[in-house]
Scaffold this motif. Structure first.
Motif, PDB file in Angstrom:
ATOM      1  N   THR A  19      42.909  49.570  35.251  1.00 43.24           N
ATOM      2  CA  THR A  19      43.208  50.509  34.175  1.00 43.24           C
ATOM      3  C   THR A  19      43.918  49.798  33.026  1.00 43.24           C
ATOM      4  O   THR A  19      43.603  50.005  31.858  1.00 43.24           O
ATOM      5  CB  THR A  19      44.094  51.669  34.702  1.00 43.24           C
ATOM      6  N   LEU A  20      44.839  48.918  33.369  1.00 40.91           N
ATOM      7  CA  LEU A  20      45.544  48.169  32.332  1.00 40.91           C
ATOM      8  C   LEU A  20      44.580  47.250  31.578  1.00 40.91           C
ATOM      9  O   LEU A  20      44.621  47.169  30.339  1.00 40.91           O
ATOM     10  CB  LEU A  20      46.694  47.347  32.944  1.00 40.91           C
ATOM     11  N   ALA A  21      43.694  46.599  32.314  1.00 36.31           N
ATOM     12  CA  ALA A  21      42.713  45.725  31.658  1.00 36.31           C
ATOM     13  C   ALA A  21      41.885  46.531  30.656  1.00 36.31           C
ATOM     14  O   ALA A  21      41.666  46.095  29.524  1.00 36.31           O
ATOM     15  CB  ALA A  21      41.808  45.070  32.700  1.00 36.31           C
ATOM     16  N   ASP A  22      41.474  47.724  31.063  1.00 32.37           N
ATOM     17  CA  ASP A  22      40.718  48.587  30.146  1.00 32.37           C
ATOM     18  C   ASP A  22      41.502  48.868  28.867  1.00 32.37           C
ATOM     19  O   ASP A  22      40.963  48.818  27.769  1.00 32.37           O
ATOM     20  CB  ASP A  22      40.405  49.932  30.821  1.00 32.37           C
ATOM     21  N   ARG A  23      42.790  49.171  29.045  1.00 32.19           N
ATOM     22  CA  ARG A  23      43.632  49.487  27.876  1.00 32.19           C
ATOM     23  C   ARG A  23      43.745  48.299  26.932  1.00 32.19           C
ATOM     24  O   ARG A  23      43.698  48.439  25.724  1.00 32.19           O
ATOM     25  CB  ARG A  23      45.039  49.896  28.313  1.00 32.19           C
ATOM     26  N   LEU A  41      35.837  46.376  34.121  1.00 31.71           N
ATOM     27  CA  LEU A  41      35.708  45.073  34.756  1.00 31.71           C
ATOM     28  C   LEU A  41      35.070  45.143  36.142  1.00 31.71           C
ATOM     29  O   LEU A  41      34.560  44.160  36.634  1.00 31.71           O
ATOM     30  CB  LEU A  41      37.065  44.376  34.844  1.00 31.71           C
ATOM     31  N   ASP A  42      35.112  46.295  36.750  1.00 35.84           N
ATOM     32  CA  ASP A  42      34.491  46.423  38.070  1.00 35.84           C
ATOM     33  C   ASP A  42      33.053  46.846  37.863  1.00 35.84           C
ATOM     34  O   ASP A  42      32.726  48.011  37.919  1.00 35.84           O
ATOM     35  CB  ASP A  42      35.194  47.493  38.914  1.00 35.84           C
ATOM     36  N   ASP A  43      32.157  45.882  37.639  1.00 35.27           N
ATOM     37  CA  ASP A  43      30.846  46.311  37.186  1.00 35.27           C
ATOM     38  C   ASP A  43      29.820  46.523  38.289  1.00 35.27           C
ATOM     39  O   ASP A  43      28.676  46.831  38.043  1.00 35.27           O
ATOM     40  CB  ASP A  43      30.301  45.385  36.101  1.00 35.27           C
ATOM     41  N   MET A  44      30.206  46.371  39.511  1.00 32.91           N
ATOM     42  CA  MET A  44      29.256  46.637  40.569  1.00 32.91           C
ATOM     43  C   MET A  44      29.543  48.048  41.083  1.00 32.91           C
ATOM     44  O   MET A  44      30.680  48.394  41.316  1.00 32.91           O
ATOM     45  CB  MET A  44      29.469  45.620  41.692  1.00 32.91           C
ATOM     46  N   ASP A  45      28.495  48.834  41.264  1.00 34.83           N
ATOM     47  CA  ASP A  45      28.680  50.211  41.723  1.00 34.83           C
ATOM     48  C   ASP A  45      29.609  50.306  42.910  1.00 34.83           C
ATOM     49  O   ASP A  45      30.513  51.115  42.972  1.00 34.83           O
ATOM     50  CB  ASP A  45      27.335  50.800  42.168  1.00 34.83           C
ATOM     51  N   LEU A  46      29.321  49.426  43.861  1.00 32.62           N
ATOM     52  CA  LEU A  46      30.057  49.445  45.109  1.00 32.62           C
ATOM     53  C   LEU A  46      31.543  49.225  44.861  1.00 32.62           C
ATOM     54  O   LEU A  46      32.394  49.877  45.453  1.00 32.62           O
ATOM     55  CB  LEU A  46      29.507  48.317  45.974  1.00 32.62           C
ATOM     56  N   GLU A  47      31.839  48.298  43.942  1.00 32.37           N
ATOM     57  CA  GLU A  47      33.234  48.033  43.635  1.00 32.37           C
ATOM     58  C   GLU A  47      33.893  49.267  43.076  1.00 32.37           C
ATOM     59  O   GLU A  47      35.011  49.596  43.408  1.00 32.37           O
ATOM     60  CB  GLU A  47      33.353  46.919  42.589  1.00 32.37           C
ATOM     61  N   VAL A  71      43.392  34.094  20.568  1.00 33.63           N
ATOM     62  CA  VAL A  71      42.332  34.324  21.552  1.00 33.63           C
ATOM     63  C   VAL A  71      42.998  34.509  22.907  1.00 33.63           C
ATOM     64  O   VAL A  71      43.670  33.598  23.404  1.00 33.63           O
ATOM     65  CB  VAL A  71      41.370  33.119  21.602  1.00 33.63           C
ATOM     66  N   LEU A  72      42.848  35.683  23.497  1.00 38.38           N
ATOM     67  CA  LEU A  72      43.442  35.936  24.815  1.00 38.38           C
ATOM     68  C   LEU A  72      42.325  35.984  25.851  1.00 38.38           C
ATOM     69  O   LEU A  72      41.410  36.798  25.740  1.00 38.38           O
ATOM     70  CB  LEU A  72      44.202  37.264  24.825  1.00 38.38           C
ATOM     71  N   ASN A  73      42.393  35.095  26.831  1.00 34.31           N
ATOM     72  CA  ASN A  73      41.415  35.115  27.919  1.00 34.31           C
ATOM     73  C   ASN A  73      42.024  35.770  29.146  1.00 34.31           C
ATOM     74  O   ASN A  73      42.968  35.236  29.733  1.00 34.31           O
ATOM     75  CB  ASN A  73      40.979  33.690  28.282  1.00 34.31           C
ATOM     76  N   LEU A  74      41.490  36.922  29.503  1.00 32.66           N
ATOM     77  CA  LEU A  74      41.944  37.596  30.725  1.00 32.66           C
ATOM     78  C   LEU A  74      41.031  37.186  31.865  1.00 32.66           C
ATOM     79  O   LEU A  74      39.809  37.379  31.804  1.00 32.66           O
ATOM     80  CB  LEU A  74      41.903  39.120  30.559  1.00 32.66           C
ATOM     81  N   ILE A  75      41.610  36.604  32.871  1.00 34.53           N
ATOM     82  CA  ILE A  75      40.835  36.192  34.038  1.00 34.53           C
ATOM     83  C   ILE A  75      41.146  37.174  35.148  1.00 34.53           C
ATOM     84  O   ILE A  75      42.288  37.271  35.599  1.00 34.53           O
ATOM     85  CB  ILE A  75      41.191  34.738  34.401  1.00 34.53           C
TER      86      ILE A  75
END
Ligand code: GDP
Ligand code: MG
Length: 594
Positions: A19-23, A41-47, A71-75
């Motif tokens: 949720t935070l990543a989405d924000r 970020l959870d792009d698999m249905d199952l996830e 440039v912010l890279n979120l891993i």
């Protein structure tokens, strides 16, 4: 380089990482509102359904701070013990981490072990107290915990609500202000760390990497140091919501590489990318991931063996951790012996086989790998009970042990210690983190904790205890192979390797369980548990007298048909052994022995 920040989010499952990543993506306008969907970020249905992030990904955002664009890279990192090696590689690719703690739950073991990993890699930690909007939030108490744990200033803790969008700008500013820019030498030979790979049906494997030194250009001839394979960098780029191709990825930055790699197995997370000419050395810390849990997977319908093989091959393309080889069972026919990172990984594979490939499979009793010594130094790896040498040829058997960390409220430590003792655990340490939170360290056989341990731990601690563990090596144990016989015939798929002290109890309970699970048939079924030739337990399933259809005497035909349909369905996951029919549940019964 000065304007790059690489960071990850460390959080216990459900504390709000996704949720935070989405924000953050929203706030930096990395995604338009139209593209925004919950938990991007959870792009698999199952996830999404399971609410956990299985494979880590990376995404780049631009954030303007004091009129300069950063440039912010979120891993993104997976949050389950089964995937801890991937977490460690993702952490190694960052200079900083957001430590997200649910203000109503407090700190959990998984968070702590990942936090220690991050501190071990010298990451700058930004503590974030999430879910402060909840009425049940205890911001003061949980802040105390955080201060105790990382020794930070109390007012460096950012209070946030990912759900309500509170504290998001503050978090982004802290990322720029507190996390150091990456270091590295742009002139040095290329060294880029592979921290993940993503499978794409059309383009093959996309390798995600972080450049430590040097730079990578489109068209470069590159080499993976540990696998020693060479490729052309057909396409490189950065990951926004979609991939954006670039000509160069420079020191400190994160990117993807596409070079016609077809199978996930070719790419090892933790490996180093360098140039074929003027190559740099490997980055430290590479490990080959080893499966921890083994089980047989068989098609319910024996004629589907080749379909299952095709499905397994496809699955393996995008799951580098899944290993398998063909295996035959007298009871189940042709199938595969598979190795998994843990039970969750096993469940995911099984579910994907069923969902994505429409296979109906039987999974046999999972087991860890044992080492059976036939002489002092001649060792057989035992991945399935059938690999176990005959008792009189065995010198000794060793099993994998783990060091397990559990954190719980103080009031539950009694039952937790009792559970660990029952699981042959050895208490190593007991530390009060705060007045009412205790960290317990146990050494335990892996075989005792991979199955239902976590569920039981959750139950006895009312959901409060958390668990993390790491392998510490093999130790000698008194292990025996326990066989199950139905009407005198050994059912190899029901065999298990258990500790001698528990064998009798195990055999007895398994026989009882099987008596419940085996459908009654026209004849009596004898269920026996045996070690070698010695029978240690016995149960009987009485013969069936009434014909099922007799219930529908004279009844209408459609009801009769329905009943037959129902029986047929019930048969789907059945296996015939000798003259006895065994349902799928029976093969997994051992997991549910209480
Ligand atoms: P993850 O497992 O760490 O990725 O956690 P998620 O982002 O999936 O969040 C878990 C649950 O907590 C979801 O139901 C979210 O809606 C909820 N959640 C996340 N952040 C907040 C927050 O700030 N406040 C409240 N009340 N709920 C939140
Ligand atoms: Mg998540």
């Amino acid at each position: 380089m000065k304007h790059i920040r690489n960071f990850c989010i460390i959080a216990h499952i459900d504390h709000g990482k996704s949720t935070l990543a989405d924000r953050l993506l929203e706030f930096t306008q990395t995604v338009s509102d139209r593209d925004m969907q919950a938990q991007l970020l959870d792009d698999m249905d199952l996830e999404r359904e399971r609410g956990i992030t299985i494979k880590s990904h990376a995404i780049q955002m631009n954030f303007v701070y004091n009129d300069e664009t950063y440039v912010l890279n979120l891993i993104d990192t997976p949050g389950h013990v089964d995937f801890s090696y991937e977490v460690s590689r993702a952490i190694a690719a960052c200079e900083g981490a957001l430590l997200v703690v649910d203000a109503a739950q407090g700190i959990e073991a998984q968070t702590i072990s990942n936090l220690y990993l991050a501190i071990g890699h010298d990451l700058e930690i930004i503590p974030v107290l999430n879910k402060i909007d909840l009425p049940s939030a205890l911001p003061e108490e949980v802040s105390d915990q955080i201060v105790d744990l990382i020794g930070c200033e109390r007012d460096s803790i950012i209070r946030a609500s990912a759900k309500a969008g509170i504290g998001i700008n503050e978090i982004l500013q802290a990322i720029v202000e507190r996390i150091p820019a990456p270091k590295g030498d742009p002139q040095a030979p290329l060294q880029a760390l592979i921290f993940d790979s993503v499978y794409n049906t059309f383009r093959g494997i996309e390798v995600l990497f972080r450049v430590y030194n040097g730079e990578i250009k489109k068209g470069d001839k590159v080499k993976f140091v540990n696998t020693k394979r060479e490729y052309d960098a057909d396409e490189i780029g950065v990951l926004k919501l979609k991939q954006e191709a670039r000509d160069t990825i420079s020191t400190g930055n994160v990117g993807y590489l596409i070079s016609g790699i077809k199978e996930a197995r070719e790419v090892k997370v933790g490996d180093t990318i360098t140039h074929v000419t003027r190559s740099g050395p490997a980055i430290q810390g590479f490990e080959n991931v080893k499966p921890m849990v083994f089980a047989g997977i068989y098609p319910v319908d024996t004629s589907e063996f080749e379909d299952l093989r095709a499905a397994m091959e496809k699955l393996q393309l995008n799951d580098a951790a899944l290993i398998w080889e063909p295996e035959t069972s007298a009871a189940l026919g042709f199938g595969f012996r598979c190795g998994f990172l843990g039970m969750l990984h096993m469940e995911i594979v099984q579910e994907r086989l069923e969902r994505e490939f429409d296979m109906t499979v039987i999974t046999t009793v999972p087991s860890v790998q044992f080492h059976a010594y036939t002489t002092k130094d001649e060792m057989t790896k035992v991945n399935a009970p059938s690999d176990m040498p005959e008792p009189n040829y065995i010198d000794h058997v060793e099993e994998p042990f783990v060091r397990a960390q559990m954190i719980s409220k103080a009031e539950y430590i009694g039952p937790i210690i009792a559970l660990c003792m029952d699981k042959r655990g050895i208490l190593k340490n007991q530390v009060y983190l705060t007045t009412d939170r205790v960290e317990l360290t146990f050494e335990l056989p892996l075989a005792e904790i991979v199955f239902d341990f976590f569920d039981r731990l959750k139950t006895i601690s009312r959901g409060y205890a958390s668990l993390d563990y790491e392998l510490i090596g093999f130790r000698p144990s008194h292990l025996v192979k326990l066989d199950i016989l139905l009407n005198g015939e050994k059912v190899d798929a029901l065999s298990a390797i258990v500790h001698r002290d528990k064998a009798y109890d195990w055999g007895k309970r398994l026989c009882e369980k099987l008596r419940e699970l085996l459908p009654r048939q026209q004849f009596e079924i004898a269920i026996q548990a045996a070690i070698g030739t010695k029978v240690i337990a016995r149960e009987t399933v009485k013969a069936l007298r009434k014909n099922v259809l007799a219930k529908c005497y004279g009844g209408d035909i459609s009801r009769k048909r329905k009943l037959l349909e129902k029986q047929k369905k019930g048969k789907k996951r059945m296996r015939q052994v000798g003259n006895v029919e065994i349902p799928q549940e029976a093969f997994m019964a051992v997991l549910k022995l209480e």
